[in-house]
Design an enzyme around this catalytic site. Structure first.
Site, PDB file in Angstrom:
ATOM      1  N   CYS A 176       0.818  -1.224   0.000  1.00 42.17           N
ATOM      2  CA  CYS A 176       0.000   0.000   0.000  1.00 42.17           C
ATOM      3  C   CYS A 176       0.847   1.267   0.000  1.00 42.17           C
ATOM      4  O   CYS A 176       0.312   2.379  -0.061  1.00 42.17           O
ATOM      5  CB  CYS A 176      -0.960  -0.020   1.173  1.00 42.17           C
ATOM      6  SG  CYS A 176      -2.079  -1.433   1.114  1.00 42.17           S
ATOM      7  N   HIS A 227      -2.818   7.178   1.925  1.00 43.10           N
ATOM      8  CA  HIS A 227      -3.379   5.884   1.533  1.00 43.10           C
ATOM      9  C   HIS A 227      -4.697   5.701   2.273  1.00 43.10           C
ATOM     10  O   HIS A 227      -4.785   5.955   3.482  1.00 43.10           O
ATOM     11  CB  HIS A 227      -2.377   4.782   1.898  1.00 43.10           C
ATOM     12  CG  HIS A 227      -2.968   3.416   1.894  1.00 43.10           C
ATOM     13  ND1 HIS A 227      -3.732   2.941   0.849  1.00 43.10           N
ATOM     14  CD2 HIS A 227      -2.920   2.413   2.823  1.00 43.10           C
ATOM     15  CE1 HIS A 227      -4.118   1.707   1.125  1.00 43.10           C
ATOM     16  NE2 HIS A 227      -3.651   1.373   2.311  1.00 43.10           N
ATOM     17  N   ASN A 268     -10.530   0.171   0.809  1.00 42.12           N
ATOM     18  CA  ASN A 268      -9.064   0.273   0.754  1.00 42.12           C
ATOM     19  C   ASN A 268      -8.604  -0.453  -0.510  1.00 42.12           C
ATOM     20  O   ASN A 268      -8.726  -1.675  -0.594  1.00 42.12           O
ATOM     21  CB  ASN A 268      -8.498  -0.372   2.027  1.00 42.12           C
ATOM     22  CG  ASN A 268      -6.977  -0.439   2.056  1.00 42.12           C
ATOM     23  OD1 ASN A 268      -6.319  -0.385   1.007  1.00 42.12           O
ATOM     24  ND2 ASN A 268      -6.421  -0.600   3.240  1.00 42.12           N
TER      25      ASN A 268
HETATM   26  N1  COA Z   1     -17.357  -7.197  12.702  1.00 38.68           N
HETATM   27  C1  COA Z   1     -17.832  -7.064  13.941  1.00 38.68           C
HETATM   28  N2  COA Z   1     -17.076  -7.162  15.044  1.00 38.68           N
HETATM   29  C2  COA Z   1     -15.770  -7.417  14.846  1.00 38.68           C
HETATM   30  C3  COA Z   1     -15.201  -7.576  13.564  1.00 38.68           C
HETATM   31  C4  COA Z   1     -16.066  -7.477  12.477  1.00 38.68           C
HETATM   32  N3  COA Z   1     -15.629  -7.596  11.208  1.00 38.68           N
HETATM   33  N4  COA Z   1     -13.890  -7.809  13.676  1.00 38.68           N
HETATM   34  C5  COA Z   1     -13.617  -7.793  14.995  1.00 38.68           C
HETATM   35  N5  COA Z   1     -14.757  -7.557  15.695  1.00 38.68           N
HETATM   36  C6  COA Z   1     -14.924  -7.430  17.139  1.00 38.68           C
HETATM   37  C7  COA Z   1     -13.900  -8.247  17.897  1.00 38.68           C
HETATM   38  O1  COA Z   1     -14.363  -9.545  18.117  1.00 38.68           O
HETATM   39  C8  COA Z   1     -13.777  -7.450  19.169  1.00 38.68           C
HETATM   40  O2  COA Z   1     -14.871  -7.747  20.009  1.00 38.68           O
HETATM   41  P1  COA Z   1     -14.704  -7.787  21.627  1.00 38.68           P
HETATM   42  O3  COA Z   1     -14.328  -6.375  22.003  1.00 38.68           O
HETATM   43  O4  COA Z   1     -16.039  -8.190  22.100  1.00 38.68           O
HETATM   44  O5  COA Z   1     -13.609  -8.771  21.888  1.00 38.68           O
HETATM   45  C9  COA Z   1     -13.942  -6.007  18.716  1.00 38.68           C
HETATM   46  O6  COA Z   1     -14.675  -6.067  17.478  1.00 38.68           O
HETATM   47  C10 COA Z   1     -12.645  -5.284  18.488  1.00 38.68           C
HETATM   48  O7  COA Z   1     -11.797  -6.082  17.658  1.00 38.68           O
HETATM   49  P2  COA Z   1     -10.450  -5.553  17.053  1.00 38.68           P
HETATM   50  O8  COA Z   1      -9.809  -6.610  16.216  1.00 38.68           O
HETATM   51  O9  COA Z   1      -9.646  -4.946  18.170  1.00 38.68           O
HETATM   52  O10 COA Z   1     -11.019  -4.438  16.073  1.00 38.68           O
HETATM   53  P3  COA Z   1     -10.473  -2.997  15.778  1.00 38.68           P
HETATM   54  O11 COA Z   1     -11.208  -2.002  16.577  1.00 38.68           O
HETATM   55  O12 COA Z   1      -8.973  -2.969  15.837  1.00 38.68           O
HETATM   56  O13 COA Z   1     -10.921  -2.807  14.274  1.00 38.68           O
HETATM   57  C11 COA Z   1      -9.868  -2.926  12.143  1.00 38.68           C
HETATM   58  C12 COA Z   1     -10.491  -3.710  13.294  1.00 38.68           C
HETATM   59  C13 COA Z   1      -9.371  -3.923  11.111  1.00 38.68           C
HETATM   60  C14 COA Z   1     -10.944  -2.030  11.534  1.00 38.68           C
HETATM   61  C15 COA Z   1      -8.694  -2.052  12.665  1.00 38.68           C
HETATM   62  O14 COA Z   1      -7.850  -2.829  13.468  1.00 38.68           O
HETATM   63  C16 COA Z   1      -7.901  -1.433  11.562  1.00 38.68           C
HETATM   64  O15 COA Z   1      -8.412  -0.662  10.774  1.00 38.68           O
HETATM   65  N6  COA Z   1      -6.588  -1.722  11.501  1.00 38.68           N
HETATM   66  C17 COA Z   1      -5.751  -1.156  10.496  1.00 38.68           C
HETATM   67  C18 COA Z   1      -6.027  -1.863   9.225  1.00 38.68           C
HETATM   68  C19 COA Z   1      -5.401  -1.231   8.059  1.00 38.68           C
HETATM   69  O16 COA Z   1      -5.396  -0.045   7.936  1.00 38.68           O
HETATM   70  N7  COA Z   1      -4.921  -2.101   7.207  1.00 38.68           N
HETATM   71  C20 COA Z   1      -4.451  -1.719   5.957  1.00 38.68           C
HETATM   72  C21 COA Z   1      -3.084  -1.199   6.024  1.00 38.68           C
HETATM   73  S1  COA Z   1      -2.631  -1.028   4.373  1.00 38.68           S
END
Ligand code: COA
Length: 317
Positions: free
Chosen positions: A123, A247, A278
């Site tokens: 990315c 990005h 994305n």
């Molecule tokens: N739908 C619903 N709930 C979800 C889920 C989904 N798709 N994925 C995870 N959860 C839940 C988890 O089970 C967790 O529940 P809990 O609190 O009861 O245990 C909660 O949501 C938080 O999970 P977590 O993995 O910590 O989510 P997050 O807040 O970090 O959000 C992303 C997930 C992917 C949106 C976030 O981590 C992110 O954007 N990361 C960067 C990704 C990125 O930019 N990647 C590209 C780089 S090029």
């Protein structure tokens, strides 16, 4: 070397002459994806700002999308494809062929005299490739360069992976870079930390897997830092910017970075992710194309698997 002092006519600077985007025909809303991963439209909007993304149909392969964007960019710049000396394709999702994507894209464009190569920095690929295009033009190794960011993320995503299925989209964005009397593509600030590559990697089947929270923490720290260093390298401050085009990874990452940089209300902040998802290496040129009425200095920041990052200030065409 046969000739110890070969003649090579370089240029003082380079600039982006035009920008264009190709968006696949099919729009996919959050409900369709949420149903497969026990999620919801509300959760997806809240955690990453995405409302919908585009998914490529079978006839919209990566090369076709890249060539469509490249062709539009060439028309916008008024450049004949036969005058293109290099085609660069930034991608992390081209696979299944022995050849890289760029020769196929060059062929589809009719860029018969062009060198062609892919550039892999995930990315961060677009700003990496833009720095390469700038160097090629300034050194005299190339005249006009077509640079395309293209992804068919659908091919490398598991639609049942709760951590990634909702995040990514397909598409392509392209720019034409050419010679200029002044430097309209600023110095690149770039780097990589391979020691942390495991948080965003392909599994044995070639599917992208991500430790989302760790990537989020890394991105919210690296983006403001590399952005400030790119502004310093260009000799301008955040208040001089017309646009901030990071990005499009997650709207929350963009918001954190915009706040950390103290961007004023006059700075257009790219939010293309809301309706585009994305799109990996395509996201910056696509977001740039989505701001057609904005001119002046724009700060670009790419970041992602590697972990790699790159930023530069450019003058929007
Ligand atoms: N739908 C619903 N709930 C979800 C889920 C989904 N798709 N994925 C995870 N959860 C839940 C988890 O089970 C967790 O529940 P809990 O609190 O009861 O245990 C909660 O949501 C938080 O999970 P977590 O993995 O910590 O989510 P997050 O807040 O970090 O959000 C992303 C997930 C992917 C949106 C976030 O981590 C992110 O954007 N990361 C960067 C990704 C990125 O930019 N990647 C590209 C780089 S090029």
């Amino acid at each position: 070397m046969v000739n110890p002092s070969p003649q090579r006519t370089g240029h003082v600077g380079s600039r982006i002459l035009s920008v264009a985007s190709y968006r696949p025909r099919t729009e996919v809303g959050n409900e369709t994806i949420a149903a497969l991963i026990d999620s919801s439209d509300e959760w997806i909007r809240r955690r990453c700002g995405i409302e919908s993304r585009r998914r490529a149909a079978p006839d919209e392969d990566l090369v076709t999308m890249a060539a469509a964007a490249g062709s539009k960019a060439l028309a916008g710049a008024g450049i004949d494809p036969r005058d293109v000396s290099a085609v660069l394709v930034a991608t992390m999702s081209h696979r299944g062929r022995a050849t890289t994507a760029a020769p196929l894209v060059a062929d589809a464009l009719g860029a018969t005299a062009a060198a062609a190569m892919d550039l892999g920095a995930a990315c961060a690929g677009f700003p990496y490739a833009l720095a390469t295009a700038d160097a090629l033009v300034r050194s005299g190794a190339a005249g006009y360069v077509v640079l395309v960011g293209a992804e068919r993320m659908t091919d490398i995503i598991d639609e049942r992976d709760r951590g990634t299925a909702f995040l990514f989209g397909d598409g392509a964005g392209a720019v034409v870079v050419g010679p200029a009397e002044t430097c309209e593509i600023g110095p690149v600030v770039w780097g990589a930390d391979g020691s942390r590559s495991e948080v965003l990697r392909y599994d044995e089947a070639g599917i992208l897997r991500m430790v989302g929270p760790e990537v989020f923490r890394w991105a919210t720290s690296v983006v403001p830092d590399v952005a400030r260093r790119a502004l310093d390298a260009a000799g301008i401050s955040a208040s001089d910017l017309a646009a901030f085009i990071p990005h499009q990874a997650n709207l929350r990452i963009t918001s954190v970075a915009a706040k950390a940089l103290g961007l004023g209300p006059h700075v257009r902040v790219a939010t293309d992710i809301i309706t585009n998802g994305n799109t990996g290496a395509a996201s910056i040129p696509q977001a740039m194309a989505a701001l057609p009425d904005t001119t002046g200095p724009a700060l670009l920041v790419g970041f992602g698997a590697g972990l790699s990052y790159a930023a530069q200030v450019v003058t929007l065409p």
